[in-house]
Motif scaffolding. Structure first.
Motif, PDB file in Angstrom:
ATOM      1  N   LYS A  52       0.838  -1.210   0.000  1.00  0.00           N
ATOM      2  CA  LYS A  52       0.000   0.000   0.000  1.00  0.00           C
ATOM      3  C   LYS A  52       0.872   1.260   0.000  1.00  0.00           C
ATOM      4  O   LYS A  52       0.571   2.236  -0.687  1.00  0.00           O
TER       5      LYS A  52
ATOM      6  N   GLY B 130       1.427   4.165  -2.941  1.00  0.00           N
ATOM      7  CA  GLY B 130       1.348   5.597  -2.668  1.00  0.00           C
ATOM      8  C   GLY B 130       2.549   6.350  -3.203  1.00  0.00           C
ATOM      9  O   GLY B 130       2.408   7.447  -3.777  1.00  0.00           O
TER      10      GLY B 130
ATOM     11  N   ALA C 197       2.253   6.435  -7.019  1.00  0.00           N
ATOM     12  CA  ALA C 197       1.194   7.352  -7.449  1.00  0.00           C
ATOM     13  C   ALA C 197       1.628   8.806  -7.311  1.00  0.00           C
ATOM     14  O   ALA C 197       1.424   9.621  -8.218  1.00  0.00           O
ATOM     15  N   LYS C 198       2.215   9.134  -6.188  1.00  0.00           N
ATOM     16  CA  LYS C 198       2.646  10.507  -5.944  1.00  0.00           C
ATOM     17  C   LYS C 198       3.709  10.947  -6.944  1.00  0.00           C
ATOM     18  O   LYS C 198       3.679  12.068  -7.464  1.00  0.00           O
TER      19      LYS C 198
ATOM     20  N   ASN D 128      -3.680   8.420  -9.505  1.00  0.00           N
ATOM     21  CA  ASN D 128      -4.555   8.151  -8.372  1.00  0.00           C
ATOM     22  C   ASN D 128      -4.031   6.933  -7.612  1.00  0.00           C
ATOM     23  O   ASN D 128      -3.793   5.875  -8.200  1.00  0.00           O
ATOM     24  N   GLU D 129      -3.859   7.092  -6.286  1.00  0.00           N
ATOM     25  CA  GLU D 129      -3.276   6.020  -5.482  1.00  0.00           C
ATOM     26  C   GLU D 129      -4.112   4.743  -5.516  1.00  0.00           C
ATOM     27  O   GLU D 129      -3.573   3.637  -5.614  1.00  0.00           O
TER      28      GLU D 129
END
Length: 378
Positions: A151, A155, A158-159, A164-165
């Motif tokens: 997870k 993140g 995505a960042k 979108n995460e």
């Protein structure tokens, strides 16, 4: 010739035959002993040579952040390149580099100034010298730290790529995508990752490292491919040893993740691994707090007794043996600890508020140390 003389002659012949038989037995024993000694010598030399070569192919310092500029002139020989790399502290042994290149039939190295690091292994260095990628500045880099869960990695991805995460995380768990990766990486992604009790198939398989890309905003697929390529490269160094220990890749990464999550900066990871193996041999539950938090899907500074009741196959307070799969990614140090634990008689450990790890043999000793060192108990 009298009867007595004939008897004496037969006795002499018999004695000589017995002596010859005895001498032959001694010679056979000597030959056997020498053969065994020679065989052991050959095995030891061969085994030692194998592990020496494997070590020489690994990074000089896997945790190094240093980057050095190494100039490879036009027309450089493999020997010359190896010597330059060794002189700059990028590889351990120029001769092993030379033989690796010849054995793999590599070639076509490009001249130029390369930014190389002691954290790179020989296969990665060879790949860079062949493609000349380091001659160009990477337009995008992403760093995945050690001890990160899927997870968290989603993140980070995505960042860095402005996605979108939730979309990235869903992609990392898409069944069809996972199956396509299994076809591409059958040596590391086995059916074990699809077991019904495994929370996330790629958990623990995305290796912690800094990944350069030579185009902006790489896709999720391109980033995952780079990470799995690195995982494959790292694990290839331990294939023989993991088979010898009868550990599958999944089991190895699972144990390594437990060590990674329990270790502090001051911890001896091989001793932590020894505690886990000692408990498993006795049929004791591992009772490691990070698995409870993983089962709950959250991070907490402290684990309380009520947390230990979570109903999950990852709860190592309720279930013996390893959890269904890794609970985070892990680096080389933890992987090596999982393969080469220290030989101890410890069954318990605890981390103090200062980060020290105290190992004990009995529950009574463990409880005493908890009272002594842990200010905020569970």
């Amino acid at each position: 010739m009298t009867t007595d003389e004939k008897g004496n002659k037969k006795e002499v012949i018999r004695q000589k035959m017995l002596e010859q038989h005895h001498e032959a037995r001694i010679v056979r024993k000597i030959v056997l002993i020498i053969s065994i000694i020679l065989l052991l010598f050959i095995v030891l030399i061969g085994g030692g040579g194998y592990f020496y070569i494997q070590s020489a192919l690994r990074p000089v310092d896997s945790s190094s952040k240093i980057k050095k500029t190494v100039d490879i002139p036009i027309g450089s020989s493999v020997t010359g390149i190896g010597e330059r790399l060794e002189k700059n502290g990028i590889i351990k042994n120029s001769k092993v580099f030379k033989y690796y290149v010849k054995l793999k039939n590599e070639g076509g190295f490009m001249a130029g100034k390369y930014q190389l690091s002691p954290s790179m292994d020989v296969p990665e260095i060879v790949s860079r010298l062949k493609t000349g990628k380091v001659l160009a500045e990477a337009s995008f880099k992403i760093t995945i730290p050690e001890g990160k869960q899927l997870k968290e990695i989603a993140g980070i991805m995505a960042k860095a790529t402005h996605q979108n995460e939730a979309d990235v995380f869903n992609k990392l768990n898409d069944k069809e995508y996972i199956k396509s990766l299994m076809l591409k990486y059958p040596d590391i992604l086995t059916d074990e990752i699809l077991h019904s009790t495994v929370k996330y198939p790629l958990e623990g398989y995305l290796y912690p490292a800094t990944y350069p890309f030579y185009k902006p905003n790489p896709t999720v697929e391109e980033m995952v491919t780079a990470m799995l390529d690195k995982t494959r490269t790292v694990l290839s160094d331990y294939t023989a040893e993991s088979k010898e220990k009868k550990l599958s890749i999944h089991q190895l990464l699972t144990m390594a993740s437990l060590v990674e999550e329990e270790a502090t900066g001051k911890a001896d990871r091989k001793t932590i691994a020894s505690v886990f193996y000692n408990r498993m041999k006795k049929g004791m539950p591992l009772q490691t707090d990070p698995t409870v938090l993983y089962a709950q899907g959250r991070h907490k500074e402290k684990v309380y007794y009520k947390d230990l009741e979570v109903d999950s196959p990852y709860n190592t307070y309720k279930h013996t043996g390893l959890p269904p799969g890794p609970i985070a990614n892990s680096g080389r140090v933890s992987i090596e600890a999982a393969l080469e634990p220290k030989q101890t008689d410890y069954y318990y450990f605890l981390a103090t508020d200062s980060g020290d790890v105290i190992f004990t043999r009995t529950l009574a000793e463990h409880n005493q140390k908890k009272t002594e060192y842990i200010s905020n108990k569970k």
